[in-house]
Design an enzyme around this catalytic site. Structure first.
Site, short mmCIF file in Angstrom:
data_model
loop_
_atom_site.label_atom_id
_atom_site.label_comp_id
_atom_site.label_asym_id
_atom_site.label_seq_id
_atom_site.Cartn_x
_atom_site.Cartn_y
_atom_site.Cartn_z
N TYR A 144 -9.44 46.90 -31.72
CA TYR A 144 -10.51 47.12 -33.49
C TYR A 144 -9.65 47.39 -34.73
O TYR A 144 -8.27 48.05 -34.42
CB TYR A 144 -10.73 49.02 -32.92
CG TYR A 144 -10.90 49.75 -34.07
CD1 TYR A 144 -12.74 49.78 -33.75
CD2 TYR A 144 -10.65 50.67 -34.86
CE1 TYR A 144 -13.16 50.42 -35.03
CE2 TYR A 144 -11.53 50.88 -35.80
CZ TYR A 144 -12.47 51.18 -35.72
OH TYR A 144 -13.67 51.47 -37.04
N GLU A 232 -15.32 47.16 -41.10
CA GLU A 232 -14.79 47.58 -40.11
C GLU A 232 -15.51 46.18 -38.57
O GLU A 232 -15.84 45.88 -38.84
CB GLU A 232 -15.81 49.34 -39.77
CG GLU A 232 -15.75 49.41 -37.91
CD GLU A 232 -16.42 50.57 -37.70
OE1 GLU A 232 -16.03 51.58 -37.03
OE2 GLU A 232 -17.33 51.07 -38.16
#
Length: 422
Positions: A144, A232
């Protein structure tokens, strides 16, 4: 996976009747395929892909872009998260599928122009106007990565986790100790040391460390040069050939930078937005649709919030947040009424104006003109106070309209609730 997960942590919300309502934020959101194209321009590794809007285009892409691929990833394109676990109103399960190349055409046909419902779209869902066809990559690890703006450090903040492929909320709950945060000095920019800390936090299994550091620096460059408010990537993946790849990404951009990011802002897809919010933005009004029955038109965000609270206190629920600002014109007031009356759920309208810079007579004239242009079928409660209040009240009284006047905010909210309850 990534559509909107970090955004939910950063976004503002209003609690109405015990339910959290998402607030419109002035930031551009673009589709996955548009984000992949932008990242590619900055030298960031992304999967090979092509966007299609028709079955015929699927045939052409399979022939020209993926002539030898045995499997294809077919991704519905909507501006909402949870696509993979979503459901089409036609009954098709999932908005993201890995299929054999010969099956991609029929699957895309089932997605295009159909409504996909996810946990972020609400029950109304969103129409899939485009489908993104991507190569199936051999991933050996999923991580992530995100960059957002941090008030505490007054600059960009990189968030990374060696686990990925699921929402940041889930990662924070399951692996809080594995999430690292690296603030970047906005004046110095990202250093090799900063990027190295991020790579160490990601803990790639096979990817070259120096190449990974360069990818992190390119992501930061994209964030700054494109005026992002959020970038993101989930997952940031490692491939079998030892590369870091942005397998899925979400990018938001600061609307205040629209004047210098014209190419990016030309990507805006208004078909994916609430048409009322689109109309409000064109009229330079601040509007957020909610789920109640009383439409609100107020000047000033604080007064608008207080108005919604008092409506709830008297047993009603607001249908929207609508701030006409401190210097709205008569034309803007007319547009505000058009937006309010376009919502079938609105059973009454409450106008609450405290005139400072905004003059009460301007609001009153706008209300009268709006009533002439819009077929008002719901009761309208008006509370005016402040600059030119006497002129405003006289305009309303002489208009011949059936309006309910109120002396103060408490009186106005009570009358609005009673009006729609009749």
């Amino acid at each position: 996976m990534v559509r909107g997960s970090l955004g939910r942590l950063a976004s503002r919300a209003v609690s109405v009747g015990g339910k959290w309502q998402h607030q419109q934020l002035r930031r551009l959101n673009i589709h996955e395929y548009q984000g992949a194209d932008l990242m590619g321009k900055f030298g960031i590794n992304v999967p090979k892909g092509a966007v299609v809007g028709s079955v015929q285009e699927v045939k052409e892409v399979l022939k020209n872009v993926f002539p030898s691929e045995k499997e294809i990833v077919v991704k519905s394109q909507i501006l909402a998260g949870g696509r993979g676990l979503g459901t089409f109103k036609s009954g098709l399960q999932g908005g993201v599928h890995i299929v054999k190349a010969e099956e991609a055409e029929s699957l895309a046909a089932k997605m295009l122009n159909q409504v996909l419902v996810t946990k972020q779209t609400g029950p109304q869902g969103k129409v899939v106007g485009k489908v993104y066809l991507c190569e199936k990559m051999s991933l050996v690890n999923e991580m992530y990565f995100a960059i957002t703006l941090d008030r505490q450090t007054a600059g960009p903040l990189i968030i990374a986790c060696s686990k990925g492929g699921t929402s940041i909320e889930d990662l924070a709950e399951k692996y809080p100790d594995m999430i690292i945060k690296v603030p970047v000095d906005v004046f110095k920019g990202i250093t090799d040391e900063d990027a190295g800390k991020v790579v160490d936090g990601l803990a790639p299994k096979t990817a070259d460390r120096q190449s990974s550091i360069e990818q992190i620096k390119k992501l930061y460059e994209l964030f700054c040069k494109s005026d992002c408010t959020m970038l993101e990537i989930n997952p940031l993946a490692e491939t079998a050939d030892k590369k870091l790849v942005a397998a899925d990404a979400k990018l938001n951009f600061d609307d205040n930078a629209a004047f210098r990011q014209k190419e990016i802002f030309a990507l805006r897809d208004t078909t994916q937005e609430d048409p009322r919010e689109v109309a409000a933005a064109k009229a330079d009004l601040n509007y957020i649709g909610l789920d109640g029955e009383i439409g609100c038109m107020v000047n000033g965000a604080g007064l608008a919030m207080a108005t919604m609270d008092i409506i709830k206190l008297h047993g009603g629920t607001p249908a929207n947040f609508l701030d006409v600002g401190g210097s709205a014109s008569e034309g803007q007031v007319v547009e505000a009424f058009k937006i309010l009356t376009s919502d079938d759920r609105v059973k009454a309208i409450l106008v609450n104006i405290f005139g400072g810079i905004m003059k009460c007579d301007v609001i009153a004239s706008g209300i009268v003109n709006a009533a002439k242009q819009v077929d008002l079928k719901v009761p309208v409660v008006v509370r005016l106070e402040g600059t030119n209040v006497d002129q405003g009240k006289r305009i309303l009284k002489e208009s011949g309209l059936t309006l309910i006047t109120a002396e103060d905010l408490d009186d106005a909210a009570e009358k609005a609730v009673k009006a729609y309850a009749k």
